[in-house]
Design an enzyme around this catalytic site. Structure first.
Site, PDB file in Angstrom:
ATOM      1  CG  LEU B  42      -2.242  -1.440   1.218  1.00 29.31           C
ATOM      2  CD1 LEU B  42      -3.049  -0.737   2.393  1.00 29.31           C
ATOM      3  CD2 LEU B  42      -2.930  -0.553  -0.031  1.00 29.31           C
ATOM      4  CG  HIS B 265      -4.811 -10.110  15.174  1.00 32.96           C
ATOM      5  ND1 HIS B 265      -5.921 -11.211  15.027  1.00 32.96           N
ATOM      6  CD2 HIS B 265      -5.098  -9.159  14.394  1.00 32.96           C
ATOM      7  CE1 HIS B 265      -6.876 -10.454  14.323  1.00 32.96           C
ATOM      8  NE2 HIS B 265      -6.581  -9.065  13.922  1.00 32.96           N
ATOM      9  NE  ARG B 329      -5.968  -5.869  15.408  1.00 34.02           N
ATOM     10  CZ  ARG B 329      -5.175  -5.799  14.227  1.00 34.02           C
ATOM     11  NH1 ARG B 329      -4.637  -5.160  13.454  1.00 34.02           N
ATOM     12  NH2 ARG B 329      -6.423  -5.692  13.553  1.00 34.02           N
ATOM     13  CG  LEU B 461      -5.355  -2.170   5.301  1.00 35.09           C
ATOM     14  CD1 LEU B 461      -6.703  -2.217   5.000  1.00 35.09           C
ATOM     15  CD2 LEU B 461      -4.386  -3.003   4.482  1.00 35.09           C
TER      16      LEU B 461
END
Lengths: 234, 657, 254
Positions: B42, B265, B329, B461
């Site tokens: 990205l 995670h 998380r 992201l």
């Protein structure tokens, strides 16, 4: 994008196949309808192929239809030539083949359009020789004409009866018609996909119609020689 | 050494002021300036595309066969943006606040605020590119909620948001390639930074197909090479994800910040055996509807469905009633580990907890029945209707679970366990994303800047695209404006010669060890050391031991590794060896950093520092800084501290109760 | 959970590079757990080969969770192996049984030349995208995301097409080595969205031209691509591409 570019692209070539294919489907409808008049015999013992002979005469003697016939031959030739060219080209796209072929993902007849087409072509040559060449040029088997209401015409009905009196011809015709059926089973819906029909509603419908048409046309065409052979008509 | 170059002024004006005053490069000069972008995820793809659009001459590199394969593609859940389309009280400030708090107050305020500001433009840009985000029936964009927040600000495309965003950036990149503004080098791996007079001026890359080393010049070099989670061997990263580019930069003088901040995670598919090569994530979005539990009895061997409701311990709901299953998380992961360590784990390995959809299925089924106006629907039909809804929402994730485990998650609760997923640490960068080497930039996960000690879901992201689309085009211009007089340097320059020689020497050395052990086996052993001693829980003794173990492993690696094949050909084992050699060095630095940080915060949990309830205990007095490590030679680093000054937010103990 | 293991015979295509001829080689792997993924089984084989001094089998792989599209392998006569809607990396050894012989080949198509062993060069796909598989919008030009409502069905259909991972299984499965499913997925993805409208005509014409140039075959609608696609990209996308192509060529200028 010139027309030449359009029709020489991979999608364009398929368009040619699809368009000619659909026009040949239309021809089959006409052909089967006219031929089905032989079954008038079943309902009227006095008939003796009169309706069929008249219909055949009409087709053979009408100028417009004769012009369309030229178009039909053009379409057939285009369909055959393009089909062979495409098959050849497509095969050349994979020089090293697989050791284990992939078969589960598609129907055998979808993968065998070239083979089926070739069988149909061979059948077509024989079929044209039997009827079209006789009617147009050699008059073979049509020496005795019939006349209705003073109009003289070929006794095509008689020619059919004579031709289909032999088992081997019946078997060859059946093979040709079954090949045609499988060819259509793929070709019918494929032609419409190539023309861009993608909505679920219409594709579902066209797939069903395609299968129905393939089976129907095969049966109708086989039924004729079979009926003559077994003496149901004629 | 560390100057973060944070603009003055109030927090919300900093970025606006920066953009208003940074130097610009005129279009004619842009054509003469070359920029190297390493990595096409990205951050990399968006940066390369945006800089290409501006008119710079861009060269982009990736080790995969196509830029579209970068591991950003695997992100499932979504991307955050402060759009407040849901009218639920979201704002730029709230996104900023949640991110800083979620990061346990170890992130830089100015960077995070900028991230929150540009987040809204990212969504607009992606929609314009044709990213097919999920939509409501009215045709407007849909949102869902994610961990660590109380608003719905996550935009998504089923469970494949990363894929869709990356394809958007990839297409933008391919367009620039077609226009000739970007030259793409795929199946190339960067193996060295070339510095001329202290500035980054190019790279040495290995063509992975031919094995040849290539020299590439650039007025600036952008590293967009992702995180280093694969140091643990088992992680949710792609097999090829590596630290090599960042590590070469580090060895060339770029400080490495907070390497011990790694994210575990909470919802991954548990390890099934020694053969395992990677772990698979189940999106955090599953915690929206799923409930996490373990049996109340230790070593309970009954099947999940045979355990009655009152014998189940929904430990997240019990411990954190306000956020329940949607705690951040780090908190969720630690809670799972705590239960398993205490003997309540499930499955054959006992290293797993249940993620249960039975309640959600019934809830959704009842809603569906309600929509049809029926109150007398039999239970079985309710369940069938509910399953259909769950299938629509999470079908691809459930399918993936079934493929991997062979169990049907619609019938039985899923077994999940935490796994390494993301690394908040990375190359130290200033406000302009420039590392401590002038002209060398780090974007996305490769830098350390925005997530502090723990990243919130759906923020990676956001950061990757923020850096690439909206930050770097300004900040790199500010640098390049000074470079318009520097002509492109010939790659015959001694600096290039030298850099290439060091790379080829190292490759030659590696190939000629001709030892007995495979690269893979070293990687596995490294992973075990780091996971056990520098994983979810760390201690002084353990870390000291780990440092010794890693050093010993390094010696063994350099004397006994076996790499078949040749140098000048495609040789995946050699590629892997280059990467593992760097992971080993990084592993040591992670432990050094973890040992230095005598506190617990976010993903970094030191057993010595916890509250009586087992929560992380920060030490703001002594550790409210970014630990930036400067490479000084083998096994030697110098610590530089960048103090974190919170002007707007008042750090407090994170409370999700 | 059961922990059954199996011994397998592998018949694997080995090819040093694109300039040399390849051949099948036989290998045996033992004690393979049913829990392993297919690629993990290959990891075991490669470890074995490294130890015996033979070069490991080169194969493409990266994310190993079925989304990056990098893994390939044509396994026992089907791209990505026997499971439906699956990638090789997500194929698990449960699919096989003790004593099986597994034949593994690279994607075969002239447009995908072999790089080494089971790796092929799929850069032709990138070039097809370069020909028009994008929406021309520079960074910063966008209006608000909600300024343009999009019919949910169109958005969903567009997403379903955009799910393509570009792995190339469609080409590998097609008897004509056609890239139509791949290309039509992109054309459909963008044609279904209003953002894609301004470039719809040039996009489809240019992409088809590029596909032909790359040496992929024509589509004969056999459906093999759809049947093997790990993301179940629908054949109807190809029909949509045909429609786009037809209408674009009807209104073309020249």
């Amino acid at each position: 994008m010139t027309w030449k570019q359009v029709f020489t692209s991979s999608v364009g070539k398929k368009l040619v196949m699809g368009l000619t294919g659909i026009s040949l489907v239309l021809f089959l409808v006409v052909h089967a309808s006219i031929n089905a008049t032989v079954f008038a015999d079943l309902f009227n013992s006095e008939e003796n192929g009169e309706m069929f002979n008249k219909a055949a005469h009409f087709m053979g003697s009408t100028v417009l239809i004769r012009i369309m016939e030229i178009g039909l031959f053009g379409g057939i030739i285009l369909h055959i030539a393009q089909g062979y060219l495409l098959s050849l080209e497509n095969q050349q796209k994979r020089s090293v083949g697989y050791a284990v072929a992939y078969k589960d993902g598609s129907k055998w007849y979808s993968r065998s359009m070239g083979l089926l087409g070739t069988i149909i072509l061979l059948f077509l040559v024989l079929h044209l020789y039997h009827f079209w060449v006789s009617a147009r040029f050699t008059n073979k088997g049509l020496e005795e004409s019939v006349s209705y209401n003073g109009v003289e015409m070929h006794n095509m009905f008689g020619l059919m009866k004579a031709t289909f009196s032999e088992w081997w011809i019946f078997l060859v015709y059946s093979l040709g018609c079954i090949s045609l059926g499988y060819h259509l089973a793929h070709g019918f819906q494929s032609a419409f996909r190539t023309l861009g029909v993608h909505n679920k509603r219409y594709t579902t419908m066209l797939i069903s119609i395609g299968y129905g048409f393939s089976v129907f046309i095969t049966l109708v065409f086989i039924l004729m020689p079979l009926s003559f052979l077994l003496g149901w008509i004629g | 050494m560390l100057d973060a170059k944070i603009p003055s002024g109030s927090l919300e004006d900093k970025w606006v002021d920066y953009k208003g005053h940074c130097k610009l490069v005129n279009p004619a000069n842009k054509r003469k300036l070359e920029v190297i972008v390493v990595g096409t995820g990205l951050a990399g793809a968006s940066a390369a595309a945006s800089l290409g659009e501006l008119g710079y001459k861009v060269k982009a590199f990736c080790f995969q066969d196509s830029p579209r394969r970068a591991h950003s593609i695997a992100a499932q859940g979504g991307i955050n943006a402060a759009k407040n389309y849901q009218n639920d009280g979201d704002s730029v400030f709230r996104l900023f606040y949640d991110t800083v708090k979620g990061g346990d107050y170890r992130a830089r305020e100015a960077n995070v605020h900028r991230l929150a500001e540009v987040s809204t433009s990212i969504i607009d840009q992606c929609v314009a590119q044709g990213v097919p985000f999920a939509r409501e029936y009215g045709g407007l964009l849909s949102n869902r909620s994610f961990g660590g927040t109380q608003v719905q600000r996550t935009f998504y495309a089923a469970g494949q948001t990363g894929q869709q965003l990356l394809i958007g950036a990839y297409q933008a990149l391919e367009r620039q390639i077609a226009l000739g503004n970007v030259t793409m080098y795929s199946r190339h791996e960067m193996l060295e930074i070339v510095k001329v007079e202290g500035k980054a001026r190019g790279i040495i890359a290995r063509n992975l197909i031919s094995g040849e080393l290539e020299r590439h010049f650039g007025h600036a070099v952008l590293l967009c090479t992702g995180g280093y989670g694969n140091v643990f061997y088992l992680s949710t990263n792609a097999m090829g994800s590596n630290v090599t580019a960042a590590w070469k930069a580090h060895r060339q003088g770029a400080a490495f910040a907070n390497p011990c901040f790694t994210q575990i995670h909470p919802t991954c598919i548990p390890v099934s055996g020694d053969h395992q090569s990677k772990l698979t994530l189940m999106s955090e979005s599953l915690r929206n509807d799923g409930r996490i539990w373990v049996p109340k009895k230790q070593n309970d061997t009954r099947k999940a469905i045979d355990i009655p409701e009152d014998e189940r311990d929904y430990y997240l709901e019990r411990r954190y009633p306000a956020f329940g299953n949607l705690v951040p998380r780090d908190v969720a992961s630690r809670a799972a580990k705590e239960r398993c360590d205490a003997g309540y784990g499930v499955g054959t390995s006992k290293q797993a907890v249940y993620l249960d959809y039975a309640d959600a299925i019934i809830r959704y089924g009842k809603i569906e029945a309600g929509k049809e106006g029926r109150n007398d629907v039999p239970a079985a039909e309710v369940i069938a209707m509910g399953k259909q809804v769950v299938k629509e929402k999470y079908g691809n994730l459930f399918d993936m679970y079934e493929k991997i485990t062979g169990e049907n998650p619609y019938e039985f609760p899923m077994r999940i366990y935490p796994a390494v997923h993301y690394t908040m640490g990375g190359l130290w960068v200033d406000y302009e994303l420039q590392t401590t080497v002038p002209g060398l930039y780090a974007l996305g996960e490769a830098n350390f800047s925005d997530h502090g000690a723990n990243r919130l879901g759906a923020s990676a992201l956001m950061q990757g695209l923020a850096d690439g689309y909206f930050v770097i085009p300004y900040t790199v211009g500010n640098y390049l404006a000074e470079e318009i007089y520097s002509k492109a340097i010939e790659t015959t320059h001694p600096a290039f010669e030298e850099a290439e020689k060091s790379v080829s020497d190292r490759i030659y050395t590696l190939m000629n060890i001709k030892g007995k052990q495979s690269v893979e086996s070293f990687h596995k052993r490294l992973g075990k050391i780091i996971w056990n001693k520098c994983g979810m829980a760390r201690s002084k003794d353990g870390l000291e031991e780990a440092i010794r173990d890693v050093q010993a492993l390094k010696r063994e690696f350099w004397s006994d590794v076996r790499i078949p094949g040749e140098i000048n050909e495609m040789n995946p084992e050699l590629d892997k060896a280059n990467r593992v050699a760097d992971f080993i060095e990084l592993g040591e630095l992670m432990c050094v950093d973890a040992l230095n940080r005598n506190e617990s915060c976010g993903g970094h949990f030191r057993e010595e520092y916890q509250t009586p309830e087992g929560e992380a205990l920060r030490d703001d007095e002594n550790y409210m800084y970014v630990a930036a490590w400067e490479f000084k030679g083998e096994h030697q680093w110098e610590l530089h501290k960048e103090a974190l000054n919170y002007e707007v937010i008042k750090p407090s103990q994170r409370n999700y109760k | 959970m059961e922990h059954n293991t199996m011994n397998l015979n592998l018949k694997v295509w080995r090819q040093k590079n694109n300039n040399t001829k390849g051949e099948f080689k036989l290998y045996r792997v033992e004690n393979i757990s049913a829990e392993m993924s297919f690629l993990e089984m290959f990891d075991v084989l490669n470890e074995q080969l490294v130890v015996t001094g033979e070069e490991p089998v080169a194969f493409d792989h990266d994310c190993r969770e079925g989304i990056c599209g990098m893994c390939s392998m044509y396994i026992n006569g089907k791209p990505h192996g026997p499971w439906q809607a699956n990638t090789t990396c997500q194929l698990h050894m449960r699919a096989f049984k003790d004593g099986d012989t597994i034949v593994v080949e690279p994607w075969r198509a002239n447009a995908f030349p072999v790089v080494k062993d089971l790796m092929v060069d799929r850069s032709a796909f990138d070039r097809i995208i370069q020909a028009g598989g994008y929406i021309s919008v520079n960074t910063g030009n966008a209006v608000d995301g909600n300024a343009l409502p999009i019919n949910k069905k169109d958005a969903d259909d567009s997403f379903a097409a955009a799910m393509c991972i570009g792995c190339g299984a469609c080409v590998a499965a097609c008897k004509n080595s056609s890239a139509m499913l791949f290309m039509s997925a992109k054309v459909s993805h963008l044609a279904l969205l209003p953002q894609g409208d301004p470039e719809r005509n040039s996009r489809v014409l240019n992409m088809v031209a590029q596909m032909d140039k790359e040496g992929f075959g024509a589509c004969t609608n056999t459906g093999a691509c759809e049947a093997t696609c790990p993301k179940e990209i629908s054949l109807s996308n190809i029909a949509r591409l045909n429609q786009e192509y037809l209408s674009a060529s009807l209104v073309a200028d020249k």
